[in-house]
Design an enzyme around this catalytic site. Structure first.
Site, short mmCIF file in Angstrom:
data_model
loop_
_atom_site.label_atom_id
_atom_site.label_comp_id
_atom_site.label_asym_id
_atom_site.label_seq_id
_atom_site.Cartn_x
_atom_site.Cartn_y
_atom_site.Cartn_z
N ASN A 1 41.39 35.56 36.52
CA ASN A 1 39.92 35.65 36.48
C ASN A 1 39.32 34.26 36.53
O ASN A 1 39.79 33.33 35.87
CB ASN A 1 39.43 36.44 35.27
CG ASN A 1 39.87 35.90 33.93
OD1 ASN A 1 40.99 35.41 33.78
ND2 ASN A 1 39.02 36.00 32.93
N ILE A 2 38.30 34.12 37.36
CA ILE A 2 37.63 32.83 37.56
C ILE A 2 36.16 33.05 37.26
O ILE A 2 35.47 33.77 38.00
CB ILE A 2 37.81 32.32 39.02
CG1 ILE A 2 39.30 32.32 39.44
CG2 ILE A 2 37.18 30.94 39.19
CD1 ILE A 2 40.20 31.36 38.69
N GLU A 3 35.70 32.43 36.17
CA GLU A 3 34.31 32.65 35.73
C GLU A 3 33.37 31.60 36.31
O GLU A 3 33.81 30.62 36.92
CB GLU A 3 34.28 32.66 34.19
CG GLU A 3 35.13 33.80 33.65
CD GLU A 3 35.05 33.97 32.15
OE1 GLU A 3 34.59 33.05 31.45
OE2 GLU A 3 35.46 35.06 31.67
N CYS B 1 37.98 46.84 35.48
CA CYS B 1 36.55 47.13 35.36
C CYS B 1 36.11 48.04 36.51
O CYS B 1 36.86 48.28 37.47
CB CYS B 1 35.74 45.83 35.36
SG CYS B 1 35.51 45.11 37.00
N CYS C 1 36.30 46.54 40.03
CA CYS C 1 37.69 46.44 40.51
C CYS C 1 38.23 47.81 40.90
O CYS C 1 38.97 47.93 41.88
CB CYS C 1 38.58 45.79 39.45
SG CYS C 1 38.29 44.02 39.33
N CYS D 1 37.23 38.93 38.97
CA CYS D 1 38.35 39.40 38.14
C CYS D 1 39.70 39.06 38.78
O CYS D 1 39.82 38.92 40.01
CB CYS D 1 38.28 40.91 37.95
SG CYS D 1 36.86 41.45 37.00
N GLU E 1 42.44 40.92 39.18
CA GLU E 1 43.07 41.89 40.09
C GLU E 1 42.42 41.87 41.47
O GLU E 1 43.08 42.04 42.50
CB GLU E 1 43.08 43.30 39.51
CG GLU E 1 41.76 43.85 39.03
CD GLU E 1 41.48 43.51 37.57
OE1 GLU E 1 41.41 42.32 37.26
OE2 GLU E 1 41.27 44.45 36.77
N1 THU Z 1 38.27 40.64 33.75
C1 THU Z 1 39.29 40.69 34.66
O1 THU Z 1 39.69 39.67 35.24
N2 THU Z 1 39.87 41.89 34.90
C2 THU Z 1 39.58 43.04 34.22
O2 THU Z 1 40.17 44.07 34.51
C3 THU Z 1 38.57 43.02 33.15
C4 THU Z 1 37.75 41.80 33.08
C5 THU Z 1 37.69 39.33 33.44
C6 THU Z 1 36.30 39.08 33.92
C7 THU Z 1 35.82 38.02 32.94
O3 THU Z 1 36.24 36.74 33.38
C8 THU Z 1 36.58 38.32 31.67
O4 THU Z 1 37.65 39.17 32.04
C9 THU Z 1 35.74 39.00 30.60
O5 THU Z 1 35.06 40.08 31.12
#
Ligand code: THU
Length: 133
Positions: free
Chosen positions: A42-44, A88, A91, A53, A55
């Site tokens: 995950n890259i915010e 989520c 995704c 996300c 995946e």
């Molecule tokens: N996130 C994912 O990478 N995959 C998921 O299935 C659930 C959420 C990440 C997005 C964000 O960077 C962090 O988790 C919190 O929501």
């Protein structure tokens, strides 16, 4: 590759998570039918909605390298949360178009583990066949 091996590759991907806002780290690994692996974390972003996300990054990486649904064999998604992270909603929508309905999706947080598939995660899907007619 075994389920445990794929999960452990996803944990390696998780090390590259960039999550300064949530401090919640997710890793994913796609295995293709010819044995290639594609990783995602995950890259915010400060503009939170621009976050992507793990995946989606992993599946997009496979597609970006020419692989398509039929060549995607399995996906592992792992997190460092207290409970298993299920994909989520965004995704799930992406996965329903880009991977097979029954392709194994392994979820783990290092403590608990489960196997699922997109058919179970997203019933009553909206997809390509609704739009292209
Ligand atoms: N996130 C994912 O990478 N995959 C998921 O299935 C659930 C959420 C990440 C997005 C964000 O960077 C962090 O988790 C919190 O929501």
């Amino acid at each position: 590759m075994t389920k445990d091996e794929l999960i452990s590759e996803a944990f390696k991907a998780m090390e590259n998570a960039y999550a300064p806002y949530s401090n919640y780290h997710v890793g994913a690994c796609v295995e293709t039918t010819d044995g290639k692996l594609f990783y995602g974390a995950n890259i915010e972003n400060a503009s939170y909605g621009a976050t992507i996300c793990a995946e989606r990054n992993a599946v997009f990486a496979a597609y970006s390298n020419g692989y398509r649904k039929e060549q995607i064999k399995a996906l592992a998604i792992v997190s460092d949360g207290g409970r298993i992270a299920a994909p989520c909603g965004i995704c799930r929508q992406v996965l329903c178009e880009l991977v097979g309905q029954n392709m194994p999706i392994y979820l783990s947080n290092g403590k608990d583990e489960m196997m699922t598939c997109i058919e179970k995660l997203l019933p009553m899907q909206f997809g390509l066949e609704d739009v292209i007619r």
